[in-house]
Design a protein around this motif. Structure first.
Motif, PDB file in Angstrom:
ATOM      1  N   THR A 201       0.760  -0.913  -0.053  1.00 26.45           N
ATOM      2  CA  THR A 201      -0.013  -0.416   0.372  1.00 26.45           C
ATOM      3  C   THR A 201       0.769   1.860   0.089  1.00 26.45           C
ATOM      4  O   THR A 201       1.749   0.850   0.551  1.00 26.45           O
ATOM      5  N   ASP A 202       0.596   2.076  -1.066  1.00 24.81           N
ATOM      6  CA  ASP A 202       1.665   3.246  -0.765  1.00 24.81           C
ATOM      7  C   ASP A 202       1.321   3.885   0.276  1.00 24.81           C
ATOM      8  O   ASP A 202      -0.275   4.746   0.625  1.00 24.81           O
ATOM      9  N   GLY A 206       6.189   5.583   3.691  1.00 24.51           N
ATOM     10  CA  GLY A 206       7.225   5.050   3.556  1.00 24.51           C
ATOM     11  C   GLY A 206       5.716   3.816   3.770  1.00 24.51           C
ATOM     12  O   GLY A 206       5.305   3.356   4.521  1.00 24.51           O
ATOM     13  N   TYR A 207       7.113   2.820   3.043  1.00 25.20           N
ATOM     14  CA  TYR A 207       6.624   1.154   3.428  1.00 25.20           C
ATOM     15  C   TYR A 207       6.560   0.711   4.443  1.00 25.20           C
ATOM     16  O   TYR A 207       6.146  -1.426   4.364  1.00 25.20           O
ATOM     17  N   PHE A 208       7.389   1.459   5.431  1.00 23.72           N
ATOM     18  CA  PHE A 208       7.169   0.831   6.216  1.00 23.72           C
ATOM     19  C   PHE A 208       6.452   1.350   7.635  1.00 23.72           C
ATOM     20  O   PHE A 208       6.229   0.321   8.908  1.00 23.72           O
ATOM     21  N   HIS A 209       5.310   1.967   6.883  1.00 27.99           N
ATOM     22  CA  HIS A 209       4.656   1.986   7.723  1.00 27.99           C
ATOM     23  C   HIS A 209       3.278   1.285   8.550  1.00 27.99           C
ATOM     24  O   HIS A 209       3.697   0.513   7.956  1.00 27.99           O
ATOM     25  N   PHE A 210       2.795   1.649   9.330  1.00 29.91           N
ATOM     26  CA  PHE A 210       1.717   0.316  10.069  1.00 29.91           C
ATOM     27  C   PHE A 210       0.590  -0.230   9.101  1.00 29.91           C
ATOM     28  O   PHE A 210       0.829  -1.109   9.164  1.00 29.91           O
ATOM     29  N   GLU A 211       0.241   0.960   8.174  1.00 32.07           N
ATOM     30  CA  GLU A 211      -0.897   0.659   7.699  1.00 32.07           C
ATOM     31  C   GLU A 211      -0.122  -0.466   5.988  1.00 32.07           C
ATOM     32  O   GLU A 211      -0.815  -1.619   6.525  1.00 32.07           O
ATOM     33  N   SER A 263      -3.410   6.606   4.751  1.00 30.05           N
ATOM     34  CA  SER A 263      -2.733   6.351   3.694  1.00 30.05           C
ATOM     35  C   SER A 263      -3.804   7.438   2.685  1.00 30.05           C
ATOM     36  O   SER A 263      -2.969   7.822   2.034  1.00 30.05           O
ATOM     37  N   LYS A 264      -4.249   8.089   2.922  1.00 26.11           N
ATOM     38  CA  LYS A 264      -5.301   9.085   2.691  1.00 26.11           C
ATOM     39  C   LYS A 264      -5.347  10.322   3.380  1.00 26.11           C
ATOM     40  O   LYS A 264      -5.584  11.298   3.445  1.00 26.11           O
TER      41      LYS A 264
END
Length: 555
Positions: A201-202, A206-211, A263-264
């Motif tokens: 998920t973008d 960053g891609y390390f983020h929780f979501e 992500s929004k």
């Protein structure tokens, strides 16, 4: 996504631009042999005053970040062509960082920086006049007393449109004064073995983020997500580390926060400890804490843990979270609700405060009198990953926390220490590793992205390679000289030939990835002939270019 062979090979390109100004970069007109008068000044200053001093541009070793190393050398050459006598000096990262942020022993500096989830949160840290001391965020020494009130006021502005207007003014001023400027806007990027990992998920963080990390799926026999990093982790203390990215990756998943931003770029009650919140007024926020959640050791997480965390970091003045603990006066608990009373009005409270502080267990931390110096080897948090094992010189393993309300979809995440980039890519293609948390843009990425089992995800990020100027130094205290230097940066060449087109040319510290918060009307320092534009900036301000091409102060 750029791929394939470049028309001009990178190393050949660098040699060509240095020697002959290829790639659209103008060579310096009018250069002649040395007319030095023996004092380091050209014999003919053309009616100017003293020659500008020699400037130092600090660089990292080639093996630390090859692309950035080459880009700095290229920018250094262009600065000379503008008339700024620039010497590039190489230091290992720790020494370089100390020279810039503690000693202020530099003229120009470049590395990766970002703004985080909110574009205004780090602005006071980086540009407020009161923050220019050793170890503080404004290492360029930039001062602007007219800007200072806006930098602080925008943090208190609850009305979003009024805040955007203030941020637009701030961006315009910083872009005009250019103590710091983006060379290239860097994307968030991750390479992975697509036979084993899917579902990215973008997210601007960053891609390390929780979501993103709780969305991905892993398909291998052990359901293990396996990555690597280049150097040893020094600590696992969430309250006592130097804000290093490789540690942020771990703590993001080991600890929960009151509110998380999705992500929004919206506060999402499905992602954080607080399932609901209220704002009785602009100086008070109430959070309803998720009921029935437990720490990794099985003890119940309560609102008292939240109260303890906030009071503990404030009492001990934890440097990592000073921006946050300076905001509030008191914390109280009423059932499942935690009330935070702030000193001053707080605007986007979830982006500035609620999603910044990791909540820690009272029963593990209350006996520690000096938490910033705590030696933590087996951290206990409440996030979707929990500590598994740590071989300090080899690898770190975090495993799935089954009782989390939003568990990961894999069993274990392992990071191994592998310094050599070519080895990392070989293991990724074999499937021994299946994702690269530090996917650096460079030859390895460009050459391997088209392999049948390699996937690459890229999305606009919050950060950039900054070009920072020490405004304490003579000459660089004048924005005309700083603008000349910024004009000279060969942004297009750096992106196309060094970064293989993965990045975008920098123009505003608050880039387009921030959407409506980015001011589209600031000046773009991207002239076709940057050297010519840089020299014009100098001569328009009364500086004189001598027969050797070096700049002199106005008479």
């Amino acid at each position: 996504m750029p791929s394939g062979n470049m028309d001009v090979r990178r190393r050949d390109f660098l040699k060509m631009t240095t020697a002959a100004g290829a790639g659209g970069m103008a060579t310096l007109a009018g250069c002649s042999g040395s007319n030095d008068d023996g004092n380091g000044n050209g014999g003919d200053s053309g009616g100017g005053g003293d020659k500008l001093p020699q400037y130092t541009y600090l660089n990292n070793p080639a093996n630390y970040n090859p692309a950035r190393h080459d880009a700095i050398n290229l920018v250094g050459d262009q600065l000379k062509k503008v008339g700024l006598d620039t010497k590039v000096q190489v230091f290992e990262w720790g020494t370089l960082y100390t020279k810039i942020t503690e000693e202020f022993n530099f003229s120009f500096a470049t590395w990766s920086r970002g703004l985080g989830i909110d574009p205004g949160r780090r602005m006071p840290e980086q540009f407020h006049s009161s923050n220019t001391g050793k170890g503080q965020g404004n290492f360029t020494g930039y001062t602007n007393k007219d800007l200072d009130p806006k930098l602080m006021k925008q943090l208190q502005m609850k009305d979003e449109q009024k805040r955007i207007d203030m941020l637009f003014d701030i961006q315009k001023t910083i872009n005009e004064d250019v103590p710091m400027h983006p060379i290239v806007q860097m994307p968030n990027i991750v390479a992975y073995n697509k036979n084993q990992v899917s579902g990215w998920t973008d997210h601007i963080a960053g891609y390390f983020h929780f979501e993103p990390m709780t969305n991905i799926e892993v398909n291998n026999s052990k359901k293990e997500l396996r990555g690597s990093w280049a150097e040893t982790l020094g600590t696992l203390s969430v309250l006592g580390y130097n804000n290093e990215t490789k540690l942020i990756h771990q703590f993001e998943m080991l600890y929960d926060k009151l509110v998380r931003i999705n992500s929004k770029l919206e506060a999402d009650p499905k992602l954080g400890l607080a399932t609901d919140w209220e704002r009785p007024d602009n100086k008070t926020v109430k959070y309803k804490i998720r009921k029935g959640h437990k720490w990794h050791d099985g003890k119940e997480l309560t609102p008292d843990d939240v109260k303890f965390t906030l009071e503990y970091i404030k009492k001990n003045e934890i440097p990592l979270y000073s921006t946050q603990w300076e905001m509030y006066d008191s914390v109280s608990v009423d059932g499942q609700w935690v009330t935070v009373n702030f000193k001053d009005p707080v605007g986007p409270v979830h982006k500035l405060f609620s999603n910044q502080i990791p909540i820690v267990p009272k029963h593990k931390w209350e006996s520690r009198s000096n938490p910033a110096k705590a030696n933590i080897k087996e951290p206990v948090g409440s996030g979707p990953l929990q500590f598994d094992y740590w071989d300090k010189g080899s690898e770190l393993s975090l495993k799935k926390y089954e009782d989390h309300w939003r568990p990961v979809k894999f069993n274990r995440r392992i990071w191994r220490i592998i310094p050599e980039s070519s080895t990392v890519w070989s293991l990724l293609k074999k499937g021994t590793l299946n994702y690269l948390p530090y996917t650096r843009i460079g030859k390895q990425l460009n050459d391997n992205q088209d392999a049948s089992n390699i996937g690459v995800k890229s999305a606009p990020g919050d950060g950039w390679w900054h070009f920072s100027q020490n405004t304490r130094q003579k000459g660089l205290d004048d924005k005309a000289v700083r603008q000349a230097a910024v004009n000279a940066i060969p942004k297009k060449a750096i992106n196309q030939q060094i970064l293989y087109g993965f990045a975008t040319e920098g123009w505003n510290l608050v880039g387009e990835s921030f959407g409506k918060f980015s001011n589209p009307d600031v000046k773009k320092y991207q002239p076709a002939d940057g050297v010519k534009a840089g020299k014009k900036s100098l001569t328009d301000a009364g500086y004189v270019i001598d027969g050797d091409g070096m700049a002199h102060f106005p008479k």
